[in-house]
Design a protein around this motif. Structure first.
Motif, PDB file in Angstrom:
ATOM      1  N   THR A 155       0.848  -1.184   0.000  1.00 13.35           N
ATOM      2  CA  THR A 155       0.000   0.000   0.000  1.00 13.35           C
ATOM      3  C   THR A 155       0.887   1.239   0.000  1.00 13.35           C
ATOM      4  O   THR A 155       2.125   1.131  -0.036  1.00 13.35           O
ATOM      5  CB  THR A 155      -0.942   0.000   1.220  1.00 13.35           C
ATOM      6  N   GLY A 177      -4.917   4.099   0.521  1.00  8.19           N
ATOM      7  CA  GLY A 177      -6.246   3.648   0.891  1.00  8.19           C
ATOM      8  C   GLY A 177      -6.631   2.288   0.360  1.00  8.19           C
ATOM      9  O   GLY A 177      -7.768   1.845   0.558  1.00  8.19           O
ATOM     10  N   ARG A 178      -5.696   1.599  -0.303  1.00  5.11           N
ATOM     11  CA  ARG A 178      -6.005   0.276  -0.855  1.00  5.11           C
ATOM     12  C   ARG A 178      -4.847  -0.669  -0.552  1.00  5.11           C
ATOM     13  O   ARG A 178      -3.678  -0.280  -0.646  1.00  5.11           O
ATOM     14  CB  ARG A 178      -6.224   0.362  -2.364  1.00  5.11           C
ATOM     15  N   ASN A 180      -3.067  -3.950  -1.760  1.00  7.09           N
ATOM     16  CA  ASN A 180      -2.881  -4.963  -2.793  1.00  7.09           C
ATOM     17  C   ASN A 180      -1.972  -6.073  -2.265  1.00  7.09           C
ATOM     18  O   ASN A 180      -1.166  -5.850  -1.360  1.00  7.09           O
ATOM     19  CB  ASN A 180      -2.268  -4.350  -4.048  1.00  7.09           C
TER      20      ASN A 180
END
Length: 227
Positions: A155, A177-178, A180
């Motif tokens: 991230t 905010g994500r 992976n």
């Protein structure tokens, strides 16, 4: 790692990268055959007298040059989709590492070792020792075992980054905010280098990635971190 005047991809250190190199050679051979066929046809067109009118209305030939490209696309698409699904598989990882991108350094967290967290900065030229690589070596390497599935959680805290290590066949975006994830299994010990592969600001070129892969037995004796 790559070297000057290198032709081709880096040597594979993971099964996924081996598959990618095989697919690259497979697709390149098809491209060579197509180029040879086109150049040969152009040569015949330029050097042969156009006295044969049998090809002016040849439906069989039109059928062949319509179906043949479709078959070629299928021969390229099937192995490509196979590798794509292989890269998304997560099968009971032995170790999970969280990587957080910043401007312009990486933070790593060993979630299975009590939340061990450290930053990894590029070594300035004044701190390089003989044998160190300029713009590639860092102060704190990521130490990982070989022959064990590793899960990377990636991230970012500020802007878009990309965590990439070519010899392992890894390239995953770090998005604010994500979270992976990607997995890999290294097959050889050694020190492997990568870099941020997403333009992330003025010092984008100065946030390298260094993985130090050691045998599993040595890693199991206790985490060896170059802090």
């Amino acid at each position: 790692m790559a070297h000057a005047a290198q032709v081709g991809l880096q040597d594979a250190t993971s099964p996924i990268m081996e598959e990618l190199i095989t697919f690259h050679d497979h697709a390149l051979m098809i491209i060579f055959l197509i180029c040879f066929l086109v150049l040969y046809t152009l040569f015949l067109t330029l050097t042969t007298k156009l006295t044969n009118t049998n090809i002016s209305d040849a439906q069989e030939m039109e059928t062949v040059w319509t179906i043949l490209p479709a078959i070629i696309l299928v021969l390229i698409a099937l192995p490509s989709l196979r590798i794509l699904y292989m890269t998304d598989e997560v099968n009971d990882p032995s170790l999970t590492i969280k990587s957080i991108g910043h401007q312009w350094y990486w933070t790593y967290e060993y979630t299975d070792y009590g939340g061990l967290i450290f930053n990894s900065y590029m070594l300035p030229p004044l701190f390089l020792e003989p044998g160190d690589l300029r713009l590639l070596d860092v102060d704190n390497r990521v130490v990982l075992p070989i022959e064990a599935p590793i899960r990377m959680m990636i991230t970012s805290q500020d802007v878009l980054h990309s965590w990439a290590v070519p010899t392992l066949g890894l390239k995953t975006d770090a998005i604010p905010g994500r979270l992976n994830q990607t997995t890999f299994t290294a097959t050889r010990p050694g020190v492997y280098y990568g870099q941020c592969s997403e333009i992330c600001g003025a010092n984008h070129s100065f946030m390298p990635i260094v993985l130090e892969l050691i045998p599993l037995k040595i890693f199991e004796m206790g985490p060896v971190f170059t802090l």
